[in-house]
Every structure is written in structure tokens, then in C-alpha cells.
Design an enzyme around this catalytic site. Structure first.
Site, mmCIF file in Angstrom:
data_model
loop_
_atom_site.group_PDB
_atom_site.id
_atom_site.type_symbol
_atom_site.label_atom_id
_atom_site.label_comp_id
_atom_site.label_asym_id
_atom_site.label_seq_id
_atom_site.Cartn_x
_atom_site.Cartn_y
_atom_site.Cartn_z
ATOM 1 N N HIS A 78 0.869 -1.015 -0.107
ATOM 2 C CA HIS A 78 0.107 0.000 0.132
ATOM 3 C C HIS A 78 1.011 1.277 -0.002
ATOM 4 O O HIS A 78 0.559 2.253 -0.793
ATOM 5 C CB HIS A 78 -0.967 -0.067 1.152
ATOM 6 N N HIS A 234 -9.320 -2.243 -4.975
ATOM 7 C CA HIS A 234 -8.139 -2.527 -4.058
ATOM 8 C C HIS A 234 -7.136 -3.524 -4.867
ATOM 9 O O HIS A 234 -5.937 -3.603 -4.716
ATOM 10 C CB HIS A 234 -8.660 -2.893 -2.732
ATOM 11 N N ASP A 238 -3.052 -2.931 -5.307
ATOM 12 C CA ASP A 238 -2.046 -3.811 -5.174
ATOM 13 C C ASP A 238 -1.178 -4.184 -6.290
ATOM 14 O O ASP A 238 0.032 -4.068 -5.920
ATOM 15 C CB ASP A 238 -2.816 -5.211 -4.618
ATOM 16 N N HIS A 328 10.627 31.093 -35.619
ATOM 17 C CA HIS A 328 9.474 30.313 -36.531
ATOM 18 C C HIS A 328 8.200 30.486 -35.328
ATOM 19 O O HIS A 328 8.173 29.850 -34.263
ATOM 20 C CB HIS A 328 10.000 28.711 -36.352
ATOM 21 N N ILE A 334 6.310 26.762 -32.164
ATOM 22 C CA ILE A 334 5.681 25.615 -32.726
ATOM 23 C C ILE A 334 7.028 24.945 -33.384
ATOM 24 O O ILE A 334 7.712 25.744 -34.365
ATOM 25 C CB ILE A 334 4.650 25.222 -33.797
ATOM 26 N N GLY A 337 8.096 21.016 -38.763
ATOM 27 C CA GLY A 337 7.772 19.796 -38.956
ATOM 28 C C GLY A 337 9.239 19.238 -39.478
ATOM 29 O O GLY A 337 9.503 17.995 -39.299
ATOM 30 N N VAL A 338 9.836 19.861 -40.296
ATOM 31 C CA VAL A 338 10.947 19.403 -40.988
ATOM 32 C C VAL A 338 12.089 19.033 -40.079
ATOM 33 O O VAL A 338 13.011 17.984 -40.032
ATOM 34 C CB VAL A 338 11.584 20.273 -41.825
ATOM 35 N N GLU A 342 13.812 15.730 -39.188
ATOM 36 C CA GLU A 342 15.275 15.525 -38.919
ATOM 37 C C GLU A 342 15.844 14.839 -37.556
ATOM 38 O O GLU A 342 16.829 13.944 -37.504
ATOM 39 C CB GLU A 342 15.960 17.109 -38.943
#
Length: 423
Positions: A78, A234, A238, A328, A334, A337-338, A342
Site C-alpha cells: 500500500h 483494491h 495492490d 519560427h 511550434i 515539422g522538418v 530531422e
């Protein structure tokens, strides 16, 4: 990426042990970074310590025990469920007797104490037990299957011949919030017809209707259930506590039918054995020996797993200090994406360079990129987890499928082709 967690200050609870019935003081105390979770018996000469790891677990009836003889710690499940539920990595648990206090029979008092002590991040690297293949265990009536996953979740089934229980099944996502809400308050339970035999065995000496849900033939004795399926919850609690014996945070989907302490400990042994067979890890020093990239174009912070010629898992921690955030979308940062692709390619490059004897004299060129998909934006504070699997291997040329995840959700995926050449 979050750092390792411990408590900010000491906090003490008092009570009696469930099985041995002795009065006891338990203290949660801050621990050194990277030291893991340990029990310390302050009632014994030299205050011996037992690390919470499966190699110290002993098979006993109706409880989880660490260590043997006079230094053993009994019925630790517990307390450990609360530690796992709060995602604590380093902690000293001091006891002045051999068994933690049972409190109300659940993990909630321990969770409350940990929260009052204050949980803090101390840096360092969080360690995980990750599976690459399913693990199956059968121990008596208990059966288990653990599958690879990005977080800990449980499917639990119990079956007791009592009108209030019968066969019950539940699914639980074990996050900090969910553990407190769904599992922490579920109390241990037992049956009146077992009391005499268990006490003859030296067990449940400290049990009362104030610290356990007791059932007779008709129903619950002198108590009210917190949930209609409190018994099921319970058993899940456990399982969470026993999984702490992995010695690190477990990321797996565990299906357990009629789970027991013995069975879950056996599962943890198999999971740790399976993970140890194939795991290779690289820190940033290892990575820079293999990849030619350097700041600001090195996008891999750590390799968590590498199975030669098959699979690799790498991590990129995205922070606001990344130089690309200056230009950016600075008002709405953000990750491009490239650059996600990479970073994925760099993780794949480490896997490719693992195929050659002298990786420092070789370089990986990516020769194809197909089926690229972006599923969600990646922002400062996110951790990118890259999982790449080899789909084709011909000499020094390889094709891989890569997935980038954030918090278990797919952020990007792609099929990649690469070759290894001398620099």
C-alpha cells in the site's frame, strides 16, 4: 522532460501493522538524486536499508515482503502504491518496526502524507521499464500479460464466490490524477470465515473493521463501501504497489486475471528480465561519439533502448531555448515539422551506425522519405519520443518506419531510407 521526484521534507505517520499487529512509526524522507526508493529499519543497529527492487522480494502469503529475517519489511504494497501513484523516484521510507502502519486499509493516507510533505522535482533522468514484446506469466490461479505501452495501464479481473463481489472487471489508466481519484482510497478486504485460519498462521493480528473491509455471508460488516467495486479497485491498487518492485517507472499495459501478490511479483521478475536482455542506452556523451551533428543541429538527447538491427527509441526534449523558436512563429512557438523529421532521422542514424564496427569513421545519408504525416504540433515543454523499426535491411542500406510521440499521442510519422558510407 520532468526530472526525478522526491519529497521536500520529512513527514511521519503512526499506526499498527496489518498482519504482525505491532505499533509502528513510518517517516517519508527526501532521498539523494538517483538513489531510488528504499526502506530503512531505524529500529535496528546500523539502520539497514532494503532497496525496492524485485531481487529483494520474498514469496510469502497475503502480502509483499522485502528482505528476510529480522531486517525484513512486510506488507509494503500500500505504501509503494502511493509512491508509484505520485510518480516518486527517490525516497527514503523509515520504519521503527517491520511492517508499515495499515492506516485505513488503503493508500490514501500515504498519498495525503506525501502531498503534505511536498513533492519536488530534482532534475536527473527518470528511469523507465519499457517492453519490446509481450510478457506472460501464470502463477496458480493468477494469470498476466504485459504489453508494450507509452504509459502504465491495467485491465484487472477478479472472481470471488460472494454475492457482493462475483466476477468484476475494470480498466485503469495509472496517472497521478487518476490514481488519487480511482484507486488510492480502495481498502483491503477479507472474509470472516478466513479469520481464524489466518490468525493461526500469524497473520491479520492488527486487522479490524476500521482498517479492512470485512465480509460475512450476508455482506459488509460494520462498514460502508466507498465504491460498489471497491474490491476490484483494491486489487488494482495492490498491482500498482507491487509493480514498484521494478525499481523504476513501468510503462506497460498489464492485463491481470485473479491477481495475487505472488503472481505480480513473478510478473515483475519476467518484465525486468525481458527488458534487460535487449536494452542499450546512450547518454549525450555516447551520442556525440556516434553522430557528427553538434549544437544547434543535434536533436537527440538520449537513447532509451536499442535492439540491434531491429528497433531504437530516442528522446528529444523541446525547450523554449531552441534557436529555431526565435524565428519560427515567435508569438506562437511550434517546432518546425522538418526538424521533427530531422530529429527522427538522427535517431535512425544511431541505429544504422550500430551496424558497423567503426561508427566514428562512418556517416549516414538518408536517401528517401515517404509517407510523412504530421498529427499534432510540438511546443516548448514537450518531450518527443522517437520509435523507429527496421522494415528492410540490405547490407549498408536500411529502410525504417518512424513514429514521433508526445505524451503517448502521435505527433509525426514517416518511412525513411538510409545508407552508411565512410566519411
Amino acid at each position: 522532460m520532468s526530472g526525478r521526484r522526491t519529497v521536500a521534507e520529512r513527514i511521519t505517520l503512526e499506526g499498527v501493522g496489518l498482519h504482525l499487529g505491532a505499533p509502528v512509526r513510518l517517516t517519508f524522507a527526501p532521498a539523494e538524486l538517483g538513489s531510488g526508493v528504499r526502506f530503512r529499519r531505524v529500529d535496528l543497529p546500523d539502520s539497514p536499508e532494503i532497496p525496492v527492487r524485485v531481487e529483494h522480494a520474498v514469496q510469502v502469503e497475503r502480502r509483499t515482503q522485502l528482505g528476510r529475517g529480522a531486517t525484513a519489511c512486510h506488507t509494503v504494497e500500500h505504501v509503494l502504491a502511493a509512491v508509484v501513484g505520485q510518480e516518486i523516484d527517490d525516497l527514503l521510507i523509515e520504519l521503527d518496526a517491520s511492517e508499515p502502519p495499515i492506516m485505513d486499509g488503503s493508500a490514501r493516507p500515504f498519498v495525503d502524507a506525501l502531498e503534505r510533505a511536498g513533492i519536488v522535482e530534482r532534475g536527473g533522468t527518470v528511469e523507465y521499464l519499457d517492453l519490446r514484446a509481450p510478457v506472460r506469466v501464470v502463477d496458480g490461479d493468477a494469470s498476466y500479460e504485459a504489453r508494450p505501452a507509452s504509459a502504465l495501464s491495467l485491465d484487472i479481473t477478479i472472481d470471488f464466490p460472494h454475492p457482493l463481489i462475483g466476477r468484476q472487471t475494470g480498466t485503469y489508466e495509472v496517472s497521478r490524477k487518476n490514481f488519487v481519484r480511482d484507486l488510492a482510497g480502495a481498502r483491503t478486504f477479507g472474509f470472516m470465515h478466513e479469520v481464524e485460519s489466518l490468525r493461526t498462521m500469524g497473520l491479520i493480528r492488527g486487522a479490524t473493521t476500521a482498517n479492512a473491509v470485512v465480509l460475512d455471508e450476508d455482506g459488509v460488516v460494520d462498514a460502508t463501501l466507498r465504491w460498489p467495486d471497491e474490491f476490484l479497485r483494491h486489487k488494482a491498487l495492490d498491482c500498482v504497489g507491487d509493480l514498484a518492485l521494478a525499481g523504476r517507472r513501468v510503462r506497460a499495459h498489464v492485463t491481470a486475471i485473479k491477481p495475487s501478490h505472488r503472481g505480480t511479483v513473478a510478473l515483475v521478475r519476467e518484465m525486468t528480465t525481458s527488458a534487460a536482455k535487449e536494452t542499450r542506452m546512450f547518454d549525450i556523451n555516447d551520442i556525440t561519439k556516434v553522430l557528427p551533428h553538434r549544437y544547434p543541429f543535434l536533436f537527440v538527447d538520449r537513447v532509451l533502448e536499442m535492439e540491434e538491427k531491429k528497433r531504437i527509441v530516442g528522446i528529444k526534449n523541446v525547450t523554449i531555448n531552441e534557436p529555431f523558436f526565435q524565428g519560427h512563429f515567435p508569438g506562437h512557438p511550434i517546432m518546425p515539422g522538418v526538424l521533427i523529421i530531422e530529429a527522427m532521422a538522427q535517431v535512425g542514424g544511431i541505429l544504422m551506425l550500430g551496424l558497423v564496427d567503426d561508427p566514428e569513421s562512418q556517416i549516414v545519408y538518408f536517401i528517401s522519405l515517404d509517407n510523412v504525416r504530421f498529427r499534432r504540433p510540438v511546443r516548448p515543454g514537450d518531450q518527443l519520443r522517437f520509435e523507429l523499426e527496421v522494415t528492410q535491411l540490405r547490407g549498408a542500406t536500411c529502410k525504417m518506419h518512424g513514429i514521433a510521440r508526445v505524451d503517448g499521442e502521435i505527433a509525426a510519422e514517416a518511412d525513411m531510407g538510409a545508407m552508411v558510407r565512410k566519411k
